[in-house]
Write a protein that holds these residues in place. Structure first.
Motif, short mmCIF file in Angstrom:
data_model
loop_
_atom_site.label_atom_id
_atom_site.label_comp_id
_atom_site.label_asym_id
_atom_site.label_seq_id
_atom_site.Cartn_x
_atom_site.Cartn_y
_atom_site.Cartn_z
N THR A 105 -18.84 -19.51 48.42
CA THR A 105 -18.31 -19.84 49.03
C THR A 105 -17.48 -21.47 48.24
OG1 THR A 105 -19.79 -21.80 49.55
CG2 THR A 105 -18.77 -19.98 51.30
N PRO A 106 -16.46 -20.86 47.21
CA PRO A 106 -16.68 -21.51 46.34
C PRO A 106 -14.94 -23.02 46.69
CG PRO A 106 -15.16 -19.14 45.91
CD PRO A 106 -16.07 -19.52 47.12
N THR A 107 -14.48 -23.30 45.71
CA THR A 107 -14.16 -24.17 45.99
C THR A 107 -12.70 -23.21 46.50
OG1 THR A 107 -13.62 -24.92 43.98
CG2 THR A 107 -15.46 -26.51 45.11
N ALA A 108 -12.57 -22.94 45.77
CA ALA A 108 -10.59 -21.79 45.75
C ALA A 108 -11.40 -20.30 45.72
CB ALA A 108 -9.75 -22.58 45.13
N GLU A 109 -10.33 -19.86 47.42
CA GLU A 109 -10.92 -17.93 47.64
C GLU A 109 -10.55 -17.63 46.49
OE1 GLU A 109 -12.58 -17.83 50.22
OE2 GLU A 109 -12.53 -16.22 49.33
N PRO A 110 -11.39 -17.00 45.56
CA PRO A 110 -10.50 -16.26 44.58
C PRO A 110 -10.23 -14.84 45.04
CG PRO A 110 -13.44 -15.39 44.87
CD PRO A 110 -12.55 -16.72 46.11
N THR A 111 -9.31 -14.92 44.05
CA THR A 111 -8.11 -13.54 44.89
C THR A 111 -8.18 -12.67 43.29
OG1 THR A 111 -5.97 -14.65 43.07
CG2 THR A 111 -6.91 -15.41 45.42
N ALA A 112 -8.69 -12.93 42.56
CA ALA A 112 -8.89 -11.66 41.47
C ALA A 112 -10.60 -10.71 41.77
CB ALA A 112 -9.00 -11.71 40.54
N GLU A 305 -25.50 -20.10 45.76
CA GLU A 305 -25.82 -21.46 45.14
C GLU A 305 -24.39 -22.63 44.94
OE1 GLU A 305 -28.43 -23.27 44.93
OE2 GLU A 305 -29.56 -21.09 45.06
N LEU A 306 -23.28 -22.15 45.50
CA LEU A 306 -22.17 -22.51 44.98
C LEU A 306 -21.34 -23.65 46.43
CD1 LEU A 306 -19.12 -19.55 44.04
CD2 LEU A 306 -20.14 -21.50 42.55
N ASP A 307 -22.52 -23.06 47.32
CA ASP A 307 -22.74 -24.32 48.72
C ASP A 307 -23.31 -25.55 48.04
OD1 ASP A 307 -22.44 -25.15 50.91
OD2 ASP A 307 -22.31 -23.06 51.71
N ASP A 308 -22.38 -26.22 48.47
CA ASP A 308 -23.36 -27.49 47.36
C ASP A 308 -24.61 -28.16 48.51
OD1 ASP A 308 -21.78 -28.33 46.01
OD2 ASP A 308 -20.39 -30.30 46.41
N ALA A 309 -24.39 -27.68 50.38
CA ALA A 309 -25.21 -27.91 50.69
C ALA A 309 -26.63 -27.76 50.41
CB ALA A 309 -24.59 -27.66 51.93
N VAL A 310 -26.40 -25.60 50.02
CA VAL A 310 -27.58 -24.94 50.28
C VAL A 310 -27.71 -25.31 48.77
CG1 VAL A 310 -28.38 -22.58 49.29
CG2 VAL A 310 -26.36 -22.96 51.39
N MET A 311 -27.28 -25.97 47.46
CA MET A 311 -27.83 -25.55 46.65
C MET A 311 -28.43 -27.39 46.98
SD MET A 311 -24.61 -24.88 43.79
CE MET A 311 -25.14 -26.77 43.19
#
Length: 448
Positions: A105-112, A305-311
């Motif tokens: 879950t990055p801060t911006a949805e990856p498009t590439a 680990e991109l999810d802060d709550a999970v980290m």
């Protein structure tokens, strides 16, 4: 002439006494980066004496052992409260295998689409294309960042990066968040600062040509050992499982096993064992730098680990494991306090920081990480905030975070003028440090 000789001699003697008496004070006013260049006898007078090897201690809290019981998992708040210079986040040890049904879950949805297959990780890999840069005085963060940017063909001198990251030349610290912010605001690259990485993650990043900076503690080698424990940034460039080591570019010691030489451009060796010792001293902080088109790849490499709550949740588990395995390490207790801060559990954080202090934290610890200030302030232990801030600032008034928390604690005790003075010092020392300006605006207007 003979009648003037005695008064003249007395005058010269008096002038000499005054000069000797005032000389230490005059030399102490010389900035450290210049005092280091003086002859050794004058250095002894000019450089502030090191304080005791550790920060002020407290009695070991009986409740510390209870922090290691994972029976009640912590529940992160929906939005962990932000510190003025946010403490980094953390994650559990990775396996080197792709997570099952990972949902990044990055801060911006990856498009590439990913530009490379993240797994499997080869037993050895090397990134090339970095230009080594030796740091100027106390400039490892800006220098290491400038060095990393050379991989992308970007030319920034370390003075360019320092001008934004530490506008005051005496500033002793640049945080990973500040370095990532520079990349995101001053270049077309992307960067993120994270914590509690691990060896497998570093290998995955290097094997997929993703640049990464790590923050570590160091015990300076050889002739520099007298300096004592410091914080430092390193740029990993390669690893080899067969030799159980990484190679790093070091802005202070160079790219060779002989300090201050670049005879071996492969990099300085950092064994896996040394990484396991010194990286956790900064909660395994790391900064990832990448091109926008690599965002999906980075998301896959970091996984959940991109999810802060999970980290934060994983950070708690890792910190508990570390502290239980080695309860005599102040760094593991400190990491536990950092995590409880992020979870909004300031009472538990304060206990963990108390235990870290009881074991003994290096006297430079609060140059780099500021969790004890935050925890003690939040639970109303203002005297502890003031003690640690004044200890850290003594003879080295170079930390806007210490001035900031000192001002907050004094304001909470009703000492508005002292609070205003210290918040103004924080803001003047680093005009980019926005929390000080906000705190100043919230103070009651001065009387008169």
């Amino acid at each position: 002439m003979r009648k003037y000789r005695l008064p003249l001699l007395l005058g010269l003697l008096l002038a000499g006494i005054i000069t000797v008496w005032l000389l230490p004070s005059i030399l102490r006013a010389v900035p450290t980066r210049y005092a280091m260049r003086l002859p050794e006898p004058l250095q002894a007078l000019a450089l502030p004496a090191d304080p005791t090897p550790i920060l002020p201690t407290v009695a070991a809290p009986e409740a510390a052992a209870g922090l290691l019981d994972p029976a009640e998992p912590a529940r992160p708040t929906a939005a962990p409260p932000a510190s003025p210079t946010p403490e980094p986040v953390a994650g559990q040890l990775a396996t080197g295998e792709p997570p099952e049904e990972a949902q990044p879950t990055p801060t911006a949805e990856p498009t590439a689409a990913p530009t490379a297959t993240p797994w499997p990780v080869p037993p050895a890999a090397r990134m090339t294309g970095f230009t080594h840069i030796y740091q100027e005085w106390n400039n490892c963060g800006p220098a290491t960042l400038a060095m990393t940017l050379t991989y992308f063909g970007l030319v920034f001198s370390q003075r360019d990066t320092a001008a934004a990251l530490r506008p005051n030349a005496e500033d002793r610290n640049v945080t990973p968040q500040e370095m990532a912010g520079f990349v995101n605001s001053q270049t077309e690259l992307r960067a993120m600062a994270r914590t509690n990485g691990n060896r497998s993650l570093l290998q995955r990043l290097l094997a997929n040509n993703i640049a990464v900076i790590i923050e570590v503690g160091i015990d300076p080698p050889g002739e520099y050992r007298w300096l004592g424990w410091y914080g430092h940034y390193l740029l990993p460039v390669a690893y080899d499982d067969a030799q159980s080591q990484f190679w790093v570019y070091d802005s202070w010691l160079g790219t060779s096993e002989v300090p201050q030489t670049n005879a071996d451009p492969n990099g300085r060796v950092m064994t896996y064992d040394d990484l396991d010792v010194y990286w956790p001293q900064f909660n395994r902080n790391y900064i990832v730098l990448y091109r926008p088109e690599q965002e999906a790849l980075v998301a896959a490499l970091l996984g959940e680990e991109l999810d802060d709550a999970v980290m934060w949740q994983n950070s708690l588990a890792q910190a508990q494991i570390d502290a239980a395995r080695n309860p005599n390490s102040p760094f593991y207790w400190f990491n536990l306090g950092t995590t409880h801060n992020a979870l909004g559990q300031y009472d538990k954080a304060a206990i963990a920081f108390d235990q870290a202090r009881a074991v003994g934290l290096p006297w430079r610890m609060l140059w780099y990480q500021f969790g004890p200030y935050e925890a003690y302030y939040q639970v109303g232990r203002y005297d502890d905030v003031i003690l640690l801030a004044e200890t850290t600032l003594q003879d080295r008034p170079y930390f806007e975070e210490s001035y900031y928390y000192l001002g907050l604690a004094q304001a909470a005790q009703g000492n508005q003028q002292a609070a205003r003075d210290n918040l103004e010092k924080a803001s003047a020392f680093n005009p980019n440090f926005e929390p000080a300006g906000r705190a100043l605006a919230e103070l009651t207007a001065p009387e008169g």
